[in-house]
Design a protein around this motif. Structure first.
Motif: not given
Length: 270
Positions: A77-79, A117-125, A171-172
């Motif tokens: 995640f981009p954090v 979700p959806p920010f915790g879904w790793r496949f979205t990174v 979207l971060g």
């Protein structure tokens, strides 16, 4: 290893990886990082072979730092500011790894994130990276001085100043048109000031010596002190830099385009 420790300090001492408030072990992770997208918990980066990064190869380390990809191929995640660390030189990456290998190993399993979700879904990174991540080492500008280029490298790659001081969209992704202009939604919900040299809403009334002094002492020109993540980054990292490197960061910051962006305090919003 000695040079690697200096690189480590230039990153702000990777302070996010130590749960200082709870008395956590050095770089053993577990620190909660409260963001607008949920709570992320920093990972263990001690050289413990099972719960840390002790089993990583040099290539694993470089890929994680510069591409945001774990040894097993998962996206981070981009954090984790690989979006800035991607600019690091090969020599600095190798030396940083050499230093981290000397840190006392701590057995501490990583903690699951608390992100909706959806920010915790790793496949979205992966798709997120296509939109907002520009990999590649820092490229010096021939039209700028050696001092400015050193400062740009330190500020944008190692110290990753933009990760906190630049606002993010829904979207971060970084709003690059507001580079270093501050945000009300910084780490742990704290406001992060505008550090462009705008005369009213930024630090346009400061000079380079003021910036360099803050990086060493944590004190602003009015003798107010910095707090939160910046306080930790100075205490764990930036105060250990040479005067020349702090002056280089100041030279870069004071050269930025002034942006009028008032970052309101909590009292102003009431």
């Amino acid at each position: 290893m000695a040079r690697g420790e200096y690189i480590f300090r230039a990153t702000g001492g990777c302070s996010c990886h130590t749960d200082i408030k709870s008395g956590g072990d050095f770089l053993a992770g577990g620190r909660p990082l409260n963001t607008p997208f949920g709570i992320f918990y920093s990972p263990n980066i001690t050289p413990d072979a099972e719960t840390g990064i002790g089993a990583w190869s040099g290539a694993d380390f470089v890929r994680a730092i510069t591409e945001g990809v774990s040894p097993d191929g998962a996206h981070y995640f981009p954090v984790f500011p690989y979006t800035a660390f991607t600019g690091m030189s090969a020599a600095d990456l190798a030396d940083l790894k050499a230093y981290l290998d000397t840190v006392p190993p701590v057995r501490r399993p990583n903690q699951s994130h608390d992100v909706d979700p959806p920010f915790g879904w790793r496949f979205t990174v992966g798709p997120w990276k296509q939109l907002f991540f520009e990999p590649g080492a820092f490229q010096p500008r021939p039209d700028r001085s050696a001092l400015w280029n050193r400062g740009a490298y330190l500020a944008t790659a190692l110290a990753h100043c933009s990760e906190c001081h630049t606002p993010r969209n829904r979207l971060g992704g970084l709003e690059r048109e507001k580079w270093f202009a501050g945000t009300e939604q910084g780490p742990d919900g704290r406001r992060v000031p505008n550090i462009t040299p705008h005369g009213e809403t930024g630090i346009g009334r400061w000079d380079g010596d003021d910036v360099a002094a803050l990086l060493k002492t944590g004190l602003k020109p009015d003798y107010d002190d910095v707090q939160g993540a910046m306080e930790e980054a100075i205490d764990q990292g930036y105060k250990y830099l040479t005067d020349e490197d702090r002056a280089a960061i100041a030279d870069y910051v004071m050269s930025l385009t002034p942006i009028d962006n008032h970052v309101a305090s909590k009292s102003e919003k009431k």
